[in-house]
Scaffold this active site. Structure first.
Site, PDB file in Angstrom:
ATOM      1  N   LYS A   1      20.357  -2.797 -21.441  1.00 48.54           N
ATOM      2  CA  LYS A   1      18.937  -2.527 -21.199  1.00 48.54           C
ATOM      3  C   LYS A   1      18.004  -3.570 -21.799  1.00 48.54           C
ATOM      4  CE  LYS A   1      17.257   0.678 -19.421  1.00 48.54           C
ATOM      5  NZ  LYS A   1      17.153   2.078 -19.807  1.00 48.54           N
TER       6      LYS A   1
ATOM      7  N   GLU B   1       4.775  -0.602 -21.022  1.00 44.76           N
ATOM      8  CA  GLU B   1       4.712   0.869 -21.071  1.00 44.76           C
ATOM      9  C   GLU B   1       3.715   1.342 -22.117  1.00 44.76           C
ATOM     10  OE1 GLU B   1       8.935   2.675 -20.171  1.00 44.76           O
ATOM     11  OE2 GLU B   1       9.131   0.881 -21.415  1.00 44.76           O
TER      12      GLU B   1
ATOM     13  N   TYR C   1     -30.949  13.883 -34.732  1.00 46.31           N
ATOM     14  CA  TYR C   1     -29.684  13.685 -35.431  1.00 46.31           C
ATOM     15  C   TYR C   1     -29.101  15.029 -35.833  1.00 46.31           C
ATOM     16  CZ  TYR C   1     -26.137  12.316 -38.784  1.00 46.31           C
ATOM     17  OH  TYR C   1     -24.940  12.163 -39.426  1.00 46.31           O
TER      18      TYR C   1
ATOM     19  N   ASN D   1      14.090  -3.108 -21.921  1.00 42.94           N
ATOM     20  CA  ASN D   1      13.014  -2.212 -21.490  1.00 42.94           C
ATOM     21  C   ASN D   1      11.643  -2.863 -21.633  1.00 42.94           C
ATOM     22  OD1 ASN D   1      14.836  -0.118 -20.935  1.00 42.94           O
ATOM     23  ND2 ASN D   1      14.874   0.467 -23.100  1.00 42.94           N
TER      24      ASN D   1
ATOM     25  N   LYS E   1     -18.055   7.807 -34.788  1.00 43.88           N
ATOM     26  CA  LYS E   1     -17.543   6.473 -35.102  1.00 43.88           C
ATOM     27  C   LYS E   1     -16.021   6.303 -34.934  1.00 43.88           C
ATOM     28  CE  LYS E   1     -20.535   6.661 -38.485  1.00 43.88           C
ATOM     29  NZ  LYS E   1     -21.508   7.467 -37.729  1.00 43.88           N
TER      30      LYS E   1
ATOM     31  N   THR F   1       0.895  -1.159   0.000  1.00 47.70           N
ATOM     32  CA  THR F   1       0.000   0.000   0.000  1.00 47.70           C
ATOM     33  C   THR F   1       0.932   1.207   0.000  1.00 47.70           C
ATOM     34  OG1 THR F   1      -0.098   0.226   2.400  1.00 47.70           O
ATOM     35  CG2 THR F   1      -1.742  -1.210   1.407  1.00 47.70           C
TER      36      THR F   1
ATOM     37  N   SER G   1      18.101  -0.962 -25.748  1.00 44.12           N
ATOM     38  CA  SER G   1      18.416   0.446 -25.961  1.00 44.12           C
ATOM     39  C   SER G   1      19.464   0.539 -27.061  1.00 44.12           C
ATOM     40  CB  SER G   1      18.960   1.043 -24.656  1.00 44.12           C
ATOM     41  OG  SER G   1      19.770   2.161 -24.941  1.00 44.12           O
TER      42      SER G   1
ATOM     43  N   GLN H   1     -21.674  12.237 -37.003  1.00 43.23           N
ATOM     44  CA  GLN H   1     -20.833  11.406 -37.871  1.00 43.23           C
ATOM     45  C   GLN H   1     -19.449  11.184 -37.233  1.00 43.23           C
ATOM     46  OE1 GLN H   1     -21.155  11.625 -42.239  1.00 43.23           O
ATOM     47  NE2 GLN H   1     -19.081  12.429 -42.189  1.00 43.23           N
TER      48      GLN H   1
END
Ligand code: ARG
Length: 474
Positions: free
Chosen positions: A294, A301, A328, A296, A336, A160, A288, A333
């Site tokens: 590295k 991410e 409408y 990553n 979407k 926590t 990297s 339009q």
């Protein structure tokens, strides 16, 4: 009068010229709504069937329209259909192509507007989208529950405030993810139920004077309840103005994105040298260009990053809709692209998370070292005093003093002497340090929802049963 740009084929009767080229470019939606074609064609086939059913077109006309629509769908699927920007959207592209081939197609748009047509297309789309999202979530859940099963014996610190709190099994941690994605799965199921209502027959705004049979068309499209009874929208104005499903869908995707982003963040931490609890699968990490050492956690991410996009789509839809008068408006339009992006992003993210987690390996020795910290069981020590009749607040204080003493003297909490702890509180007995046995600590947590090994095993079994049932109903 010179008529350089031909008037629009479907609605251009009262126009002397076609739209300005900029307006054509600006107003088209076919570049993104072409993907609605299968749903649009299903809707048109149902419309033709209904028109024949009530005698507005003949059965021969219906059959010609159906055959023409099937042929067009075949061409679209084969990638050979000629989409035309000048025809604005998926609806008019298909209708125009059909009319060129089948004269009866000129009757297809009877008692229909693009407003109820697009609302119908999107409800069909949403039912399909919800099923696809649910299938991805089930596949992810299977991997998550598998991880829990695999790592049942490994304990890790639970956190926590990103501070070590109490020991839990890694399985309990993974099962928390199962709860999150399980709620998402349920949400998409409820969403599909709400999508399952047919707006066709609402027309542009006020229905039609022609003797349509809305129930028939709804049943054709599968907008029925479990007893097979057609489900229809109850207000023609709301039916064409309503975009709640768009917003709900984006919200469910965004919330699911919040979940996978939190999982991603956890696993980024677990995979770091500082935590070292897990090793990420190489195929989902990148190196990297500068630092040779590295590895990553790029997939995780990007999952965190793409969840932002899902929230953006939700925000776009809320803002798009909030100021619109009934019913409408062409603004709609723009409803979407965010929805399509949310679906595509969600499906890809869930698949990437699933495969990243599938390749995850825990490092039990690092987990064991971290969870061996006796401070994680300080609360258990307070509970020990409670069992010996000490009020919890007093017990909390006493253990706090013991923790402070351990910190000051540089001795681990569980290695303080009996005299030292007795000096703090007389209720400490000779067995006071027995609470630091992790096995005992976990076995003591066997009430519903707790991380005790029996509870965790039961949860794993329950998830497996639920997923097996879900797969059957898929
Ligand atoms: N392409 C339009 C849209 O997606 C279809 C509905 C057009 N309706 C209209 N009255 N112009 O919103």
């Amino acid at each position: 009068m010179k008529n350089k740009i031909p008037a629009q084929a479907t609605w251009g009767g009262g126009f002397s010229n076609g739209p300005h080229p900029l307006m054509v470019q600006f107003g088209e939606s076919v570049s993104f709504d072409a993907r609605l074609a299968p749903f649009d064609i299903a809707g048109s086939k149902a419309q033709a069937a209904m028109l024949a059913h009530v005698g507005i077109i003949t059965e021969a006309e219906r059959d010609a329209i159906h055959a023409g629509l099937d042929a067009i769908l075949g061409e679209i699927e084969a990638g050979v259909f000629q989409w035309e920007t000048a025809l604005e959207d998926v609806h008019m592209n298909i209708e125009q192509a059909l009319t060129k081939r089948v004269p009866a197609a000129a009757k297809l748009h009877t008692a229909r507007s693009r407003n109820d047509q697009v609302a119908t297309d999107m409800r069909l789309f949403f039912k399909d989208a919800a099923a696809r999202a649910a299938a991805e979530l089930r596949a992810l859940l299977a991997v998550v529950v598998g991880l829990a099963e695999q790592w049942q014996a490994v304990l890790v610190p639970g956190y926590t405030h990103l501070q070590r709190a109490q020991p839990v099994s890694a399985a309990h941690h993974f099962l928390a993810y199962a709860e999150m994605f399980g709620r998402d799965l349920a949400r998409f199921g409820e969403f599909a139920e709400r999508a399952n209502i047919c707006p066709l027959g609402s027309g542009a705004i006020a229905g039609t004077t022609l003797p349509v049979d809305r129930e028939f068309a709804a049943a054709q499209l599968g907008f029925v309840d479990t007893a097979g009874k057609p489900r229809l929208t109850a207000n023609s104005m709301d039916a064409v103005a309503d975009r709640d499903l768009f917003i709900e869908f984006a919200a469910h995707c965004a919330l699911c994105g919040v979940h996978f982003s939190r999982v991603a963040e956890d696993m980024i931490l677990w995979g770091s040298a500082e935590f070292g609890f897990a090793e990420l699968p190489e195929g989902f990490t990148t190196g990297s260009s500068l630092m040779p050492q590295k590895k990553n956690p790029d997939s995780l991410e990007l999952l965190r990053g793409k969840s932002a996009r899902l929230q953006g789509n939700l925000h776009t839809l809320l803002t798009l809709t909030k100021g619109l008068p009934l019913t409408y408006n062409r603004d709609l339009q723009e409803d979407k692209p965010p929805v399509f992006d949310s679906l595509d992003t969600l499906l890809l993210c869930l698949a990437v998370l699933r495969e990243t987690l599938r390749g995850l390996r825990l490092r039990p020795e690092r987990c064991a070292a971290a969870v061996a910290d006796p401070l994680l069981l300080a609360t258990d020590l307070a509970d020990y005093l409670v069992r010996r009749g000490v009020p919890f607040r007093e017990a909390h204080h006493a253990v706090g003093a013991a923790v402070a003493l351990a910190g000051k003297t540089g001795v681990p909490l569980d290695k303080l002497s009996l005299a030292q702890v007795r000096d703090i509180h007389a209720a400490f007995g000779e067995d006071w340090a027995s609470v630091f046995d992790l096995r005992t600590a976990m076995l003591a947590r066997e009430k519903t929802g707790m991380p005790g090994p029996g509870q965790v095993a039961a949860q794993i079994a329950a998830w497996k049963t639920r997923l097996a049932k879900e797969m059957l109903s898929e």
